[in-house]
Motif scaffolding. Structure first.
Motif, mmCIF file in Angstrom:
data_model
loop_
_atom_site.group_PDB
_atom_site.id
_atom_site.type_symbol
_atom_site.label_atom_id
_atom_site.label_comp_id
_atom_site.label_asym_id
_atom_site.label_seq_id
_atom_site.Cartn_x
_atom_site.Cartn_y
_atom_site.Cartn_z
ATOM 1 N N ASP A 136 0.829 -1.201 0.000
ATOM 2 C CA ASP A 136 0.000 0.000 0.000
ATOM 3 C C ASP A 136 0.868 1.257 0.000
ATOM 4 O OD1 ASP A 136 -2.564 1.422 0.277
ATOM 5 O OD2 ASP A 136 -1.849 1.887 2.282
ATOM 6 N N ARG A 137 1.959 1.233 0.758
ATOM 7 C CA ARG A 137 2.867 2.383 0.762
ATOM 8 C C ARG A 137 3.492 2.596 -0.617
ATOM 9 N NH1 ARG A 137 3.581 0.761 6.259
ATOM 10 N NH2 ARG A 137 5.071 -0.882 5.731
ATOM 11 N N HIS A 138 3.787 1.509 -1.304
ATOM 12 C CA HIS A 138 4.350 1.616 -2.650
ATOM 13 C C HIS A 138 3.318 2.186 -3.627
ATOM 14 C CE1 HIS A 138 7.531 -0.855 -0.992
ATOM 15 N NE2 HIS A 138 8.182 -0.848 -2.134
ATOM 16 N N LEU A 139 2.086 1.698 -3.527
ATOM 17 C CA LEU A 139 1.063 2.136 -4.478
ATOM 18 C C LEU A 139 0.750 3.623 -4.327
ATOM 19 C CD1 LEU A 139 -1.479 -0.850 -4.386
ATOM 20 C CD2 LEU A 139 0.488 -0.499 -5.912
ATOM 21 N N ARG A 140 0.873 4.150 -3.112
ATOM 22 C CA ARG A 140 0.582 5.564 -2.886
ATOM 23 C C ARG A 140 1.479 6.484 -3.696
ATOM 24 N NH1 ARG A 140 0.700 5.793 3.609
ATOM 25 N NH2 ARG A 140 -0.461 3.850 3.978
ATOM 26 N N ARG A 141 2.644 5.997 -4.084
ATOM 27 C CA ARG A 141 3.595 6.836 -4.819
ATOM 28 C C ARG A 141 3.162 7.072 -6.265
ATOM 29 N NH1 ARG A 141 8.571 2.976 -2.880
ATOM 30 N NH2 ARG A 141 8.366 3.349 -0.617
ATOM 31 N N TYR A 142 2.174 6.298 -6.716
ATOM 32 C CA TYR A 142 1.768 6.373 -8.124
ATOM 33 C C TYR A 142 0.406 7.061 -8.215
ATOM 34 C CZ TYR A 142 5.718 3.325 -8.810
ATOM 35 O OH TYR A 142 6.992 2.820 -8.835
ATOM 36 N N ARG A 143 0.446 8.365 -8.066
ATOM 37 C CA ARG A 143 -0.775 9.150 -8.033
ATOM 38 C C ARG A 143 -1.506 9.072 -9.369
ATOM 39 N NH1 ARG A 143 -1.019 15.606 -6.583
ATOM 40 N NH2 ARG A 143 -3.262 15.723 -6.162
ATOM 41 N N HIS A 144 -2.790 8.876 -9.316
ATOM 42 C CA HIS A 144 -3.680 8.820 -10.480
ATOM 43 C C HIS A 144 -3.508 7.557 -11.335
ATOM 44 C CE1 HIS A 144 -4.657 12.808 -9.332
ATOM 45 N NE2 HIS A 144 -3.567 13.363 -9.803
ATOM 46 N N LEU A 145 -2.641 6.631 -10.935
ATOM 47 C CA LEU A 145 -2.452 5.422 -11.751
ATOM 48 C C LEU A 145 -3.508 4.370 -11.434
ATOM 49 C CD1 LEU A 145 -0.741 3.869 -13.838
ATOM 50 C CD2 LEU A 145 0.688 3.068 -11.930
ATOM 51 N N PHE A 146 -3.880 4.254 -10.162
ATOM 52 C CA PHE A 146 -4.701 3.117 -9.736
ATOM 53 C C PHE A 146 -6.157 3.491 -9.455
ATOM 54 C CE2 PHE A 146 -0.392 1.792 -8.670
ATOM 55 C CZ PHE A 146 -0.371 0.540 -9.273
ATOM 56 N N THR A 147 -7.024 2.541 -9.731
ATOM 57 C CA THR A 147 -8.404 2.630 -9.266
ATOM 58 C C THR A 147 -8.384 2.686 -7.741
ATOM 59 O OG1 THR A 147 -9.215 1.381 -11.168
ATOM 60 C CG2 THR A 147 -10.632 1.433 -9.229
ATOM 61 N N THR A 148 -9.212 3.563 -7.162
ATOM 62 C CA THR A 148 -9.213 3.722 -5.715
ATOM 63 C C THR A 148 -10.594 3.480 -5.125
ATOM 64 O OG1 THR A 148 -9.658 6.098 -5.887
ATOM 65 C CG2 THR A 148 -7.350 5.424 -5.755
ATOM 66 N N TYR A 149 -10.587 3.052 -3.882
ATOM 67 C CA TYR A 149 -11.797 2.997 -3.058
ATOM 68 C C TYR A 149 -11.646 4.094 -2.025
ATOM 69 C CZ TYR A 149 -15.043 1.527 0.587
ATOM 70 O OH TYR A 149 -16.041 1.506 1.532
ATOM 71 N N SER A 150 -12.587 5.038 -1.991
ATOM 72 C CA SER A 150 -12.480 6.158 -1.081
ATOM 73 C C SER A 150 -13.818 6.410 -0.406
ATOM 74 C CB SER A 150 -12.031 7.417 -1.839
ATOM 75 O OG SER A 150 -11.943 8.529 -0.973
ATOM 76 N N TYR A 151 -13.891 6.065 0.870
ATOM 77 C CA TYR A 151 -15.064 6.339 1.696
ATOM 78 C C TYR A 151 -16.360 5.871 1.030
ATOM 79 C CZ TYR A 151 -11.725 9.045 4.362
ATOM 80 O OH TYR A 151 -10.624 9.420 5.109
ATOM 81 N N GLY A 152 -16.323 4.632 0.576
ATOM 82 C CA GLY A 152 -17.525 4.013 0.035
ATOM 83 C C GLY A 152 -17.701 4.133 -1.463
ATOM 84 N N LYS A 153 -16.842 4.878 -2.139
ATOM 85 C CA LYS A 153 -16.978 5.051 -3.581
ATOM 86 C C LYS A 153 -15.736 4.560 -4.310
ATOM 87 C CE LYS A 153 -20.133 9.007 -3.356
ATOM 88 N NZ LYS A 153 -20.394 10.405 -3.799
#
Length: 285
Positions: A136-153
């Motif tokens: 998860d720490r590694h994935l955070r470095r790639y802004r806008h690259l990954f599909t995200t789950y954020s507060y239910g969406k």
């Protein structure tokens, strides 16, 4: 083939691959659009190909699989511990090349196909919770690259990371209100309370659930079971994949692939990139 000999063969293959001709479908692509991606094609153990990721992209695969080990804070890609190499990291083989490709294609892995997310299936081989937290720490470095789950969406990105392997990864994932990865469920999870926003993919071992291996007609009961699984998953917004399907070139493999397509299975698993590409093209997929 012995593991060391196999690695030497892959290294030699990678050197030779750099001089290979550009595939005809890539040469023929129209301006503004690249080759049509094969969204149902999944490269099992993708990292064992001479050119990890790039061979799958050349064959237009929509999904690749990488096994990872957490070693001294690094995420190393290998099938077995004996193959661990500090230069073969998840970043160098997958994350950095995907990020560069998405930048070059203005927001998509396949040029002109912005609505077609690319799946990166990450199979955790070391203890799941600790490895996932580092991932998860590694994935955070790639802004806008990954599909995200954020507060239910769920917000779609060019690449969707799905976590498989050691099942202990699930607990820290469920606890997150913001994450950049999703969980690879099993048939036991089908119909559970877990939503598709956590488990978008249901994967399982073909041989543990079906006796048919492509010889003769599939038994009617097994065909009904297969289609029932797909129907149930799709009603919940989940995709379906089976591993350990027959993967030796021939009529049996094509028979199984044909039944999987007919049932609506979302990802066909293979080590034979060219073979599955040809099959899907022939079937209009």
């Amino acid at each position: 083939m012995a593991l060391v000999t196999r690695r030497r063969a892959l290294t030699i293959g990678a050197a030779l691959a750099g001089t290979a001709a550009v595939p005809a479908y890539a040469q023929a692509s129209e301006r503004g659009h690249g080759p049509r991606p094969l969204v149902r094609a999944h490269a099992h153990n993708d990292y064992e190909h001479p050119r990890p990721l790039f061979d799958a992209l050349d064959h237009r695969f929509g999904s690749v699989e990488a096994d990872i080990y957490l070693v001294d804070g690094a995420l190393l890609v290998a099938h077995d511990p004996i193959d661990l190499d500090p230069t073969r990291t998840l970043e160098s083989l997958y994350l950095d090349p995907l990020a560069a490709r998405v930048r070059a294609n203005h927001g998509s892995v396949y040029r002109g196909y912005h609505r077609t997310p690319f799946q990166l299936l990450i199979d955790i081989k070391t203890e799941g919770a600790a490895t996932y937290l580092e991932l998860d720490r590694h994935l955070r470095r790639y802004r806008h690259l990954f599909t995200t789950y954020s507060y239910g969406k769920v917000r779609r990105g060019p690449v969707t990371a799905v976590i498989s392997g050691d099942r202990a990864a699930r607990a820290p994932m469920e606890a997150q209100r913001l994450r950049r990865a999703f969980y690879d469920g099993r048939l036991a999870d089908l119909g559970s309370a877990a939503p598709a926003s956590l488990i978008p993919l249901i994967s399982d071992n073909w041989t543990l659930n079906f006796s048919w291996q492509g010889v003769g007609a599939i038994p009617a009961a097994e065909r009904d079971k297969l289609r029932g699984i797909v129907t149930a998953a799709h009603k919940r917004g989940q995709r379906v994949r089976f591993w350990a399907t027959p993967d030796f070139a021939g009529p049996a493999r094509e028979a199984v692939w044909g039944e999987l397509l007919a049932a609506g299975v979302d990802h066909l698993n293979t080590d034979d990139l060219a073979g599955l590409e040809s099959f899907l093209d022939a079937h209009g997929q």
